[in-house]
Design a protein around this motif. Structure first.
Motif, short mmCIF file in Angstrom:
data_model
loop_
_atom_site.label_atom_id
_atom_site.label_comp_id
_atom_site.label_asym_id
_atom_site.label_seq_id
_atom_site.Cartn_x
_atom_site.Cartn_y
_atom_site.Cartn_z
N TRP A 161 -3.06 5.32 -10.51
CA TRP A 161 -3.50 5.85 -9.33
C TRP A 161 -4.87 5.57 -9.19
N VAL A 162 -5.14 5.40 -7.93
CA VAL A 162 -6.72 5.01 -7.53
C VAL A 162 -6.98 6.41 -6.63
N ILE B 294 -5.07 11.36 -2.77
CA ILE B 294 -4.52 9.99 -3.15
C ILE B 294 -4.91 8.94 -2.18
N ILE B 295 -5.56 7.67 -2.26
CA ILE B 295 -5.91 6.81 -1.30
C ILE B 295 -4.81 6.32 -0.76
N SER B 296 -3.83 5.92 -1.51
CA SER B 296 -2.50 5.50 -0.94
C SER B 296 -1.32 5.27 -2.01
N LYS B 297 -0.35 5.97 -1.65
CA LYS B 297 0.97 5.83 -2.63
C LYS B 297 1.58 4.41 -2.81
N THR B 298 1.44 3.89 -1.96
CA THR B 298 1.70 2.20 -1.82
C THR B 298 0.60 1.40 -1.60
N ALA B 299 0.93 0.05 -2.07
CA ALA B 299 -0.30 -0.77 -1.99
C ALA B 299 0.19 -2.14 -1.18
N LYS B 300 -0.24 -3.06 -0.63
CA LYS B 300 -0.05 -4.13 -0.25
C LYS B 300 -0.20 -5.13 -1.67
N SER C 181 -6.61 0.17 0.12
CA SER C 181 -7.26 0.42 1.39
C SER C 181 -8.52 -0.76 1.49
N PRO C 182 -9.09 -0.54 2.64
CA PRO C 182 -10.10 -1.73 2.74
C PRO C 182 -11.17 -1.57 1.63
N TRP C 183 -11.35 -0.40 1.01
CA TRP C 183 -12.48 -0.44 0.08
C TRP C 183 -12.03 -0.16 -1.53
N VAL C 184 -10.81 -0.10 -1.63
CA VAL C 184 -10.14 -0.18 -2.94
C VAL C 184 -9.15 -1.11 -3.53
#
Length: 924
Positions: free
Chosen positions: A572-573, A604-610, A627-630
């Motif tokens: 996780w980030v 949590i920045i995002s639980k899923t990722a592209k 995210s745009p920054w991680v």
């Protein structure tokens, strides 16, 4: 001139240079000193000259001028000096007469050097290799200038923000008799004051047989400041001693009464009839007359009270004189085996943020250390032509000094002002430039080619103009380790097919990721990366010629079977909301020093990722955008022992007026039971337990920050079946807040100053990233049974901190500086030119006792058959800092309290040389 100071320590008599103490009395040792930061609010140059006094009034050159003048006026006076970086500059500017005068002061013990390193290094964020180098540089100058009279006998770390066990071990192996510091956790200090355990014996290694790494350690009573009301510098507001009874405001009686009260109070929390008082502070003694005039009076008037029955005796002293008196008392001392991290100065003020502060500078310092070792090695292998060859005059000294300054506790720590951080980076870059000339000269000599060489310093963001534009080039890969290395090389290119010759695994061309293209900000335009595995011989290089076969658009990523469009991740980030001080419990803010999240639950920045995936014969890769920054890339190279995580964080958004502390959290099913492990300065590993301290009953008030520790090279959690190890590419802070979990702080961007002196928030920007700094780094992850883990993560940590040097150039060649590969347990720590015909060599047994069933055993190395280009005529063993012959090194013996001993096991190196077998008793 023989210095009496040195003679007495050998024969065990009283220090001739020390003033006599009085048995049966409370002897108060006054130590005049200055604490001169090698950069903090001002740059190191500004501090020396006294420039930019609008920031802080400080000028080191005037301090030394004034102190020497005042020492000459009264032979009773004493002074200690610490930072050789400043003294070296001052010394070069003095006349022969003044230099001779100072030598006489040193010989007589009136001017004493303590610590003696180029700087007073940080203890949390430094790597042992760089610490040894900076100590060696400072101590060698003192040796060359003053002989044994100038050799420090006491380590003195009065300002660093917590203290590492490995530092104490190194100091012991450098021959120091004792160690004094000022900062420790407020709860720890309170307990020690009550128990009168502020002076102890620190057993600083679990692997070295006592007393090899035992070090007497003392905690100073007032940090490094004078007692309250007794500061007489021009920067102080305390009243001077007014001793003319015919004038108004006569205050001698009041001064004496207050001093006696303070002395008796201090004696209650120490163990002997000797106590120490530090009379000085930051950049004090610029007008030394103010201090000495009042100290002379203080000593005279307090001692006059002995005729009225007072049992207090005050004297000018030094740390060495004080230590000698403690040794004479012949007591037993409490034994300590852990370290002094984390440090808190009150309930909500944990100094654990600086473990991560300025992560870009921390990475630059680490790779600069790797490059310096390469530079020093090639200086030896190349001989004189390395310093003056076809590419001009090169040197390693410039980078040595820049790296030595960077170890300062307000440098790599990240606790300096922004313009000072920029100056540290500038000095490192200048050092790189000087070393690049030296490296080019050596490689030219070894290869027989004077073709121009290009250094690609931004390969982490796929920028290298030569490889982006050339149809044919060659690449040197230099390996500074003493064993062969196989390592993936990624070079930015614009073609779609290349042939690197003599590569067993076919090379691959992969597209540059969107995150990399974005972070470059116009500094490169490669659309692809050429990826291939290289093999470099020990202490040598391989050359690979590369030819373009085909131009064209980038190849599309190769999908993994049934690749999902999004992934859920056990890596996780997240980010903690930094405290702004608006809190009912405390007004403390997060800042460069202090880590204080506003909540125990990270966001949590995002639980899923592209995601984007690719797979080829060299690597499997998953690229994730949270995210745009991680963003993050997960890589598994063919035949790799570890998974690589490449993280990119920034610009950290602050439009919501929230400071953010970004972490990477690794969750697993390991039953870690609140225990995890971290390295100490890259060397031995210590056990950490959540909400626990080995030496006192902790009252935990910050459940996150109070459980963060420095991670210099690796950390792990384990149970009976599995061990999860993370190897870092720089110093970072981290902890195990939940069982089975490791979290490591990656980046910090804060909006408030934490009121610890730096006077500005940790809010980094740059010309390229005006909206906020972008930082990229890597972690290596390994999962293995605990019994096998060390054999995996130890080599990984060495490789990660000694990355091969990749350099495009136009010739093909292969070279190794070694005849034989060193055993896996042995690391070639130092190969450096000492003088014209002598080389400084350090071999390190890199395994802890009981760490590895196979590799923790003693090892024999044949030096005569080690190097391929050097003739071994003889070997003489020195101490760790190379400022004393090992067989002449004598240290004071100290007795520990019974029941507190534990037995260490020595991992020996037996060095077979032309002089026979030289057994080294220590690990380094």
């Amino acid at each position: 001139v023989e210095c009496s100071y040195f003679k007495i320590l050998l024969v065990g008599k009283a220090l001739n240079s020390c003033h006599a103490t009085k048995p049966g009395m409370l002897n108060v040792h006054l130590v005049p000193h200055t604490h001169d930061d090698v950069g903090w609010l001002k740059t190191v140059d500004q501090y020396f000259y006294g420039d930019r006094n609008d920031i802080q009034h400080a000028g080191v050159q005037y301090i030394l001028d004034s102190v020497v003048d005042q020492l000459l006026k009264n032979p009773d006076r004493r002074f200690i000096y610490v930072e050789t970086a400043f003294f070296y500059r001052w010394w070069k500017q003095q006349t022969d007469d003044m230099q001779n005068t100072v030598k006489q002061l040193v010989n007589e013990g009136r001017l004493e050097f303590v610590n003696g390193g180029w700087c007073m290094s940080d203890e949390a964020t430094t790597h042992y290799s760089a610490v040894i180098d900076q100590m060696t540089m400072g101590l060698r100058f003192l040796n060359d200038t003053f002989g044994h009279c100038g050799r420090p006998r006491v380590a003195w770390h009065i300002d660093p923000f917590g203290h590492a066990r490995e530092h104490a071990s190194m100091f012991a192996q450098m021959g120091y008799d004792g160690f004094f510091f000022g900062r420790l956790d407020y709860q720890d200090r309170n307990r020690r004051m009550v128990a009168r355990e502020q002076e102890m014996l620190w057993r600083a290694s679990e692997s070295l047989t006592p007393p090899m790494a035992d070090l007497f350690t003392g905690i100073l009573p007032n940090g490094y400041n004078p007692p309250e009301g007794f500061c007489w510098d021009q920067s102080c507001d305390d009243p001077p001693i007014r001793d003319d009874p015919d004038l108004e405001d006569y205050n001698v009686d009041d001064v004496v009464t207050r001093f006696l009260h303070i002395a008796h109070g201090q004696a209650l929390v120490y163990k002997t009839n000797h106590i120490i008082m530090t009379m000085g502070s930051d950049f004090q003694y610029e007008n030394a007359n103010l201090w000495y005039k009042n100290l002379d009076k203080l000593i005279r008037y307090v001692n006059q009270m002995q005729s009225n029955g007072s049992e207090v005796n005050v004297l000018y002293s030094t740390p060495s004189c004080y230590l000698q008196e403690l040794h004479r008392v012949n007591l037993t001392w409490p034994l300590k085996g852990d370290d002094f991290f984390p440090y808190a100065d009150s309930a909500h003020d944990f100094w654990t943020g600086y473990f991560t502060s300025r992560p870009a500078l921390k990475r630059y310092e680490r790779i600069s250390n790797s490059y310096l070792q390469t530079c020093k090695q090639l200086e030896v292998l190349g001989g004189p032509i390395s310093r003056k060859g076809p590419f001009g005059a090169g040197d390693s000294e410039t980078l040595k000094k820049a790296m030595a300054v960077a170890q300062h506790h307000d440098a790599v720590s990240g606790t300096e002002k922004q313009h000072v951080a920029n100056d540290y980076a500038r000095k490192l870059a200048n050092g790189w430039a000087h070393c690049q000339v030296l490296v080019s000269n050596t490689l030219s000599s070894l290869s027989g080619s004077s073709a121009p060489r290009v250094y690609c310093e931004h390969l982490n963001i796929s920028v290298c103009p030569l490889t982006e534009t050339s149809k044919k080039f060659s690449v040197n890969v230099y390996n500074p380790l003493a064993r062969p290395v196989s390592w993936p090389v990624r070079l930015p290119v614009n073609g779609t097919a290349y042939i690197p010759h003599s590569i067993p695994t076919p090379p691959q061309v992969v597209p540059v990721s969107q995150a990399t293209a974005a972070v470059r900000r116009g500094r490169g335009y490669a659309v692809n990366e050429l990826l291939f595995q290289v093999q470099a011989p020990p202490l040598g290089y391989s050359t690979y010629s590369v030819s373009l076969l085909q131009n064209g658009p980038p190849s599309p990523p190769s999908p993994l079977p049934r690749a999902p469009t999004a992934v859920q991740n056990k890596v996780w980030v997240l980010w903690y909301n930094a405290s702004d001080g608006n809190n009912s419990e405390s007004i403390q803010m997060s800042g460069a020093y202090i880590f204080r999240p506003n909540t125990s639950t990270p966001f949590i920045i995002s639980k899923t990722a592209k995601i984007e995936t690719l797979q080829n014969s060299v690597v499997q890769e998953v690229r994730q955008w949270f995210s745009p920054w991680v963003s993050q890339v997960v890589r598994l190279y063919t035949d790799s022992r570890a998974l690589e995580l490449e993280w990119t964080v920034g610009p950290v958004p602050i439009g919501d007026d929230l400071g953010k502390e970004v972490i990477s959290r690794l969750d697993s099913s390991i039953n870690s039971s609140g225990v995890f492990y971290t390295d100490s300065n890259g060397r031995e590993v210590l056990q950490r337990r959540k909400d626990y301290r080995p030496t006192w009953n902790l009252r935990q008030s910050e459940p996150i920050a109070g459980n963060y520790y420095p991670i210099n090279s690796r950390a792990y959690i384990k149970d009976d079946k599995d061990q999860l190890t993370v190897v870092t590419d720089r110093s970072q802070g981290g902890g195990s807040i939940q069982d089975g979990s490791l979290e490591i702080m990656l980046h910090r961007r804060l909006l408030y100053d934490d009121v610890r002196g730096v006077g500005e928030p940790l809010n980094e920007t740059s010309d390229i990233y005006p909206e906020g700094l972008v930082v990229r780094g890597r972690h290596l992850l390994s999962l293995s049974p605990p019994a096998m883990a060390a054999d995996t993560h130890r080599p990984l940590a060495q490789e990660f901190s000694s990355l091969p040097l990749s350099q495009p150039y136009w010739r093909r060649f292969k070279f190794s500086g070694l005849q034989a590969v060193l055993p896996p347990a042995v690391h070639l720590l130092t190969v450096s030119q000492w003088d014209q015909d002598t080389v400084l060599l350090r071999l390190e047994h890199q395994y802890q006792a009981s760490e590895s069933k196979e590799h923790s055993q003693p090892v024999t190395v044949n030096l005569q058959k080690l190097f391929s280009t050097l003739d071994m005529l003889g070997v003489s063993e020195m101490n760790l800092s190379a400022n004393q012959w090992k067989d002449e090194m004598t240290r004071l013996d100290w007795k520990a309290e019974s029941g507190t001993h534990h037995t260490g096991v020595t991992n020996q190196l037996c060095l077979l040389s032309p002089l026979g077998c030289v057994k080294t008793a220590d690990l380094l």
